[in-house]
Write an enzyme that holds these catalytic residues in place. Structure first.
Site, PDB file in Angstrom:
ATOM      1  N   SER A 189       0.798  -1.224   0.000  1.00 60.57           N
ATOM      2  CA  SER A 189       0.000   0.000   0.000  1.00 60.57           C
ATOM      3  C   SER A 189       0.830   1.273   0.000  1.00 60.57           C
ATOM      4  O   SER A 189       0.361   2.309  -0.453  1.00 60.57           O
ATOM      5  CB  SER A 189      -0.936   0.000   1.209  1.00 60.57           C
ATOM      6  OG  SER A 189      -0.180  -0.031   2.393  1.00 60.57           O
ATOM      7  N   HIS A 217      -6.003  -3.714  -1.679  1.00 59.11           N
ATOM      8  CA  HIS A 217      -5.760  -2.613  -2.619  1.00 59.11           C
ATOM      9  C   HIS A 217      -5.866  -3.080  -4.062  1.00 59.11           C
ATOM     10  O   HIS A 217      -5.160  -2.554  -4.939  1.00 59.11           O
ATOM     11  CB  HIS A 217      -4.389  -1.976  -2.373  1.00 59.11           C
ATOM     12  CG  HIS A 217      -4.357  -1.044  -1.200  1.00 59.11           C
ATOM     13  ND1 HIS A 217      -4.911   0.224  -1.245  1.00 59.11           N
ATOM     14  CD2 HIS A 217      -3.873  -1.204   0.044  1.00 59.11           C
ATOM     15  CE1 HIS A 217      -4.733   0.807  -0.072  1.00 59.11           C
ATOM     16  NE2 HIS A 217      -4.120  -0.041   0.725  1.00 59.11           N
ATOM     17  N   LYS A 248     -12.685  -0.400   0.638  1.00 61.53           N
ATOM     18  CA  LYS A 248     -11.874   0.414  -0.278  1.00 61.53           C
ATOM     19  C   LYS A 248     -12.645   0.575  -1.591  1.00 61.53           C
ATOM     20  O   LYS A 248     -13.642   1.285  -1.607  1.00 61.53           O
ATOM     21  CB  LYS A 248     -10.480  -0.204  -0.415  1.00 61.53           C
ATOM     22  CG  LYS A 248      -9.697  -0.045   0.896  1.00 61.53           C
ATOM     23  CD  LYS A 248      -8.254  -0.482   0.838  1.00 61.53           C
ATOM     24  CE  LYS A 248      -7.511  -0.046   2.096  1.00 61.53           C
ATOM     25  NZ  LYS A 248      -6.975  -1.171   2.874  1.00 61.53           N
TER      26      LYS A 248
HETATM   27  C1  LIG Z   1      -6.860  -1.594   4.256  1.00 61.95           C
HETATM   28  C2  LIG Z   1      -6.162  -2.879   4.419  1.00 61.95           C
HETATM   29  C3  LIG Z   1      -6.567  -3.815   5.377  1.00 61.95           C
HETATM   30  C4  LIG Z   1      -7.652  -3.504   6.387  1.00 61.95           C
HETATM   31  O1  LIG Z   1      -8.896  -3.468   5.760  1.00 61.95           O
HETATM   32  P1  LIG Z   1     -10.179  -3.086   6.651  1.00 61.95           P
HETATM   33  O2  LIG Z   1     -11.309  -3.739   5.974  1.00 61.95           O
HETATM   34  O3  LIG Z   1     -10.246  -1.603   6.654  1.00 61.95           O
HETATM   35  O4  LIG Z   1      -9.929  -3.636   8.021  1.00 61.95           O
HETATM   36  C5  LIG Z   1      -5.929  -5.037   5.428  1.00 61.95           C
HETATM   37  N1  LIG Z   1      -4.930  -5.337   4.564  1.00 61.95           N
HETATM   38  C6  LIG Z   1      -4.496  -4.460   3.637  1.00 61.95           C
HETATM   39  C7  LIG Z   1      -3.388  -4.837   2.710  1.00 61.95           C
HETATM   40  C8  LIG Z   1      -5.099  -3.202   3.542  1.00 61.95           C
HETATM   41  O5  LIG Z   1      -4.653  -2.333   2.636  1.00 61.95           O
END
Ligand SMILES: *Cc1c(COP(=O)(O)O)cnc(C)c1O
Length: 404
Positions: A189, A217, A248
């Site tokens: 990320s 992502h 996301k």
């Molecule tokens: C955003 C993210 C998470 C967490 O996701 P949530 O649903 O907000 O808990 C986990 N792993 C990665 C790689 C992320 O980018």
């Protein structure tokens, strides 16, 4: 007071964080999420272009997604007041599980309150002391925490370094007798790097290992059909377990999932602690996610992905033309490298004056000396908005002497 020393310690720790310039402040949005948002600033409210949301497809405030959430609330209630296995499973939960499994090409899927919980649930019930988990050094915090909860042996390899991965696999095989699992983010990320899943799948085959990819992502917008990093790398069907989020690209509300073969998912239903001991997803959240997946899978999803790619390409070219240093890549995460933390913060602040909202990242979120502004493009941007964002970078960058 008996516990004064404790609260004093807390205060000192906060002061230390602040002294290091690492205090994270929440900027209050005064509008829904979108390519343009209204924010509170020290100089009052203002409308700014938002380049730091994970709203890749622009669905967070899509009218159909909002309507689906409202409809689900009307039809199914505000919430379940129960974990799934007691009296907290409704049709929307079963439908969303079937929908995400079908979308990503897996037999089954299981929902969690967040991807953080999915990653917290998936390792401990499946991997015991004789097993080995081989993990990329840059993996998301939730994977690291989830792996810590398992009794399996742990091995780390330098990020995306396939020779290091192979060495770790050899070591795991020498030292353990059980199942080996390779764990990686599909997309890292902070850099926007897509994992080398073709090489990982090959190594997994050679060493009899399973693979788990956290595709937070990527799900919804990367690769053919938006089916994620495995589709992007041409290895669909060769990844054993995918974890992901609805928080996301897929509407941005919240909720996570694990998709895998049916018995594995069934064991998580029996043994996954964040599943057994935490409330079921709200119907509105299921409704929003389902509507977002429908859009992502449709012809319109294809158009949104084309727009997203065009926007990201235009933004990259614009910034490079101005003389900014970017990390190369093909993902809508576009990091602008400042290297020096105060410079990154100063540029972010100056950009807000020029109507662009971004966030500076420095140590410990990224390595020392690699401070940056991580921008994230969205399909919701018009090309005019992209150009305005580029112009703001140019103006702010010149004022601070970062570009000529
Ligand atoms: C955003 C993210 C998470 C967490 O996701 P949530 O649903 O907000 O808990 C986990 N792993 C990665 C790689 C992320 O980018």
């Amino acid at each position: 007071m008996a516990n004064d020393a404790f609260y004093e310690r807390i205060g000192q720790e906060l002061a230390e964080i602040d002294a290091q310039g690492l205090t994270k402040r929440e900027r209050v949005l005064l509008s829904p999420q979108g390519s343009q948002v209204r924010v509170a600033t020290p100089n009052g409210e203002r409308d700014v272009l938002n380049l730091c949301a994970n709203n890749y497809l622009g669905l967070a405030s899509d009218a159909r997604v909002i309507d689906a959430a409202i409809r689900a609330t009307r039809d199914w209630g505000a919430g379940l007041a129960s974990v799934r296995f007691i009296c907290g499973t409704q049709l929307p939960h079963k439908q969303l599980e079937a929908q995400i499994a079908d979308y990503l090409g897996f037999e089954d899927a299981i929902l969690f309150a967040a991807a953080f919980d999915a990653n917290g649930a998936v390792f401990e019930p499946l991997f015991g002391p004789e097993d080995s988990i081989v993990s990329d050094s840059l993996n998301h915090a939730s994977l690291i925490d989830g792996i810590r909860l398992a009794k399996a042996r742990r091995y780390r390899f330098a990020t995306n370094d396939m020779a290091a991965l192979e060495e770790a696999l050899q070591q795991a095989r020498r030292e353990g007798s059980g199942q080996i699992l390779i764990v990686t983010d599909g997309v890292f990320s902070m850099d926007g790097t897509v994992a080398n899943l073709a090489a990982i799948a090959d190594l997994a085959e050679r060493y009899g290992a399973l693979t788990l990819v956290d595709d937070c992502h990527a799900t919804g917008f990367l690769g053919e059909g938006g089916r994620g990093s495995a589709a992007f790398r041409g290895v669909e069907g060769r990844i054993d377990i995918v974890t992901g989020t609805f928080g996301k690209a897929l509407g941005g509300a919240m909720g996570g999932f694990v998709a895998a073969r049916r018995p594995l998912v069934e064991l998580l239903r029996q043994r996954g602690r964040p599943y057994l001991f935490s409330n079921a997803l709200a119907p509105s959240v299921c409704g929003a996610a389902a509507a977002a997946i429908d859009i992502a899978r449709s012809d319109e999803g294809e158009k949104l992905r084309t727009q997203l790619t065009a926007n990201a390409t235009r933004f990259r070219a614009g910034l490079e033309g101005l003389g900014f240093t970017l990390l190369p890549g093909e993902h809508p995460i576009i990091p602008v490298m400042l290297h020096d933390a105060p410079r990154a913060v100063a540029l972010a602040e100056r950009l807000l004056d020029h109507g662009v909202y971004v966030t500076a990242f420095s140590f410990p979120v990224v390595p020392k000396g690699l401070a940056r502004i991580r921008t994230q493009m969205s399909a919701a941007f018009t090309s005019e908005q992209v150009d305005r964002a580029v112009a703001a970078f140019g103006a702010a960058g010149r004022e601070l002497g970062i570009v000529a």
